[in-house]
Design an enzyme around this catalytic site. Sequence first.
Site, PDB file in Angstrom:
ATOM      1  N   ARG A 117       0.895  -1.176   0.000  1.00 25.09           N
ATOM      2  CA  ARG A 117       0.000   0.000   0.000  1.00 25.09           C
ATOM      3  C   ARG A 117       0.918   1.206   0.000  1.00 25.09           C
ATOM      4  NH1 ARG A 117      -5.529   1.228   3.187  1.00 25.09           N
ATOM      5  NH2 ARG A 117      -6.183  -0.070   1.436  1.00 25.09           N
ATOM      6  N   HIS A 144      -6.982   1.192  -6.842  1.00 22.81           N
ATOM      7  CA  HIS A 144      -7.238   0.247  -5.738  1.00 22.81           C
ATOM      8  C   HIS A 144      -7.856  -1.019  -6.348  1.00 22.81           C
ATOM      9  CE1 HIS A 144      -7.712  -1.238  -1.822  1.00 22.81           C
ATOM     10  NE2 HIS A 144      -8.651  -0.460  -1.330  1.00 22.81           N
ATOM     11  N   GLN A 147      -9.887  -3.872  -4.288  1.00 29.44           N
ATOM     12  CA  GLN A 147     -11.222  -3.447  -3.867  1.00 29.44           C
ATOM     13  C   GLN A 147     -12.222  -3.587  -5.007  1.00 29.44           C
ATOM     14  OE1 GLN A 147     -12.143  -1.928  -0.636  1.00 29.44           O
ATOM     15  NE2 GLN A 147     -14.123  -2.495  -1.476  1.00 29.44           N
ATOM     16  N   ASP A 235     -17.335   7.155  -2.256  1.00 25.18           N
ATOM     17  CA  ASP A 235     -16.099   6.962  -1.493  1.00 25.18           C
ATOM     18  C   ASP A 235     -15.847   8.265  -0.744  1.00 25.18           C
ATOM     19  OD1 ASP A 235     -13.679   5.992  -0.498  1.00 25.18           O
ATOM     20  OD2 ASP A 235     -12.576   6.200  -2.383  1.00 25.18           O
ATOM     21  N   CYS A 274     -16.389   1.485  -0.535  1.00 26.90           N
ATOM     22  CA  CYS A 274     -15.253   0.628  -0.154  1.00 26.90           C
ATOM     23  C   CYS A 274     -14.951   0.697   1.331  1.00 26.90           C
ATOM     24  CB  CYS A 274     -14.029   0.982  -0.988  1.00 26.90           C
ATOM     25  SG  CYS A 274     -13.349   2.629  -0.660  1.00 26.90           S
ATOM     26  N   ARG A 302     -13.624  -8.686   0.383  1.00 22.47           N
ATOM     27  CA  ARG A 302     -12.183  -8.431   0.244  1.00 22.47           C
ATOM     28  C   ARG A 302     -11.406  -9.723   0.476  1.00 22.47           C
ATOM     29  NH1 ARG A 302     -10.149  -3.385   0.779  1.00 22.47           N
ATOM     30  NH2 ARG A 302      -8.271  -4.408  -0.057  1.00 22.47           N
TER      31      ARG A 302
END
Length: 318
Positions: A117, A144, A147, A235, A274, A302
Amino acid sequence: MNAQPQTTAAPRHFIDLWRLDADTLRAILDDAHARKAARRGWTQGRVDADAPATGRTLAMIFEKNSTRTRFSFDAAMRQLGGDVIIATASDMQLGRGETIEDTARVLSRMVDAVMIRSNRHATLEDFAAAATVPVINGLSDASHPCQLIADLQAFEEHCGPVRGRTLAWVGDGNNMCASFIHVAAQFGFKLRIACPPAYSPSLADLARGAEMGADVEIHEDPALAVAGADAVIADTWISMGDTDHDERLATLAPYQVDETLMSFAAPGAVFLHCLPAHRGEEVTDEVIDGPQSVVWDEAENRVHAQKAILAWCFGGNG
Ligand code: CP
Ligand code: NVA
């Protein structure tokens, strides 16, 4: 004498979804569905029947905070029969100036895959260029992808196949929005993005998507983007690393997903996020806790999605 394992093929990196073809992406999503179905009623720590990560270790490096990505990758590797090593970048010699390439060379001798990340997408690309094991994007400023697979899994569980359907993104044209653009062509869905001009998606992503045949529309009016859509997606307005907080809250205020906006979507439309959510900003309590919200399935997915991604990185799924 050379006791190191020899790699014969290029590692399967999972960094940019636009690099993956439709068949590969479909196989990964199908595997995520199958893996979830195969372990219904099992305890979380029980290992899957095929245990494709047996004897394998995943390293995870975090330059930013995480709850879901960290726990789901750890749970995923355990369920696949493998193991994990987790580190915060600032605790590593990276924090004292060791290069990303040297770190990649060293970890490639110790683990079987690395999830990162990163603050900057270039860090992932530089790491992958020097690594001899698969590298997975666990979120960067640009995308991402893990996700995205979990999101499409949740959508298909509730609404059926995503091909030919309309998804509406509402708010900041950020890293998550980019990942939807990256796969719109391969999965064959229409993507309507509602955003203020100041926070529109990257032009490079939009141009690549158009070249790939993605059906992407940009609207300033969220009601137009959401009209008749099968999913409404929000988001945070302030992603990790964003600094213009006050400006974002003010400019994005008209893009809150509330019950009125949801009422413009198709009957049976789902709400996706998410997480983490900022209730009262990008979404109201009534929507995220309401009957159309599938965010908890999305979060659970996930684990299932990443198992399918890991299995692909380790040579499975086509
Ligand atoms: N959605 C997501 O990636 O959550 P975390 O930041 O908690 O990992
Ligand atoms: N866009 C958000 C996603 C968090 C999972 C961020 O980058 O902070």
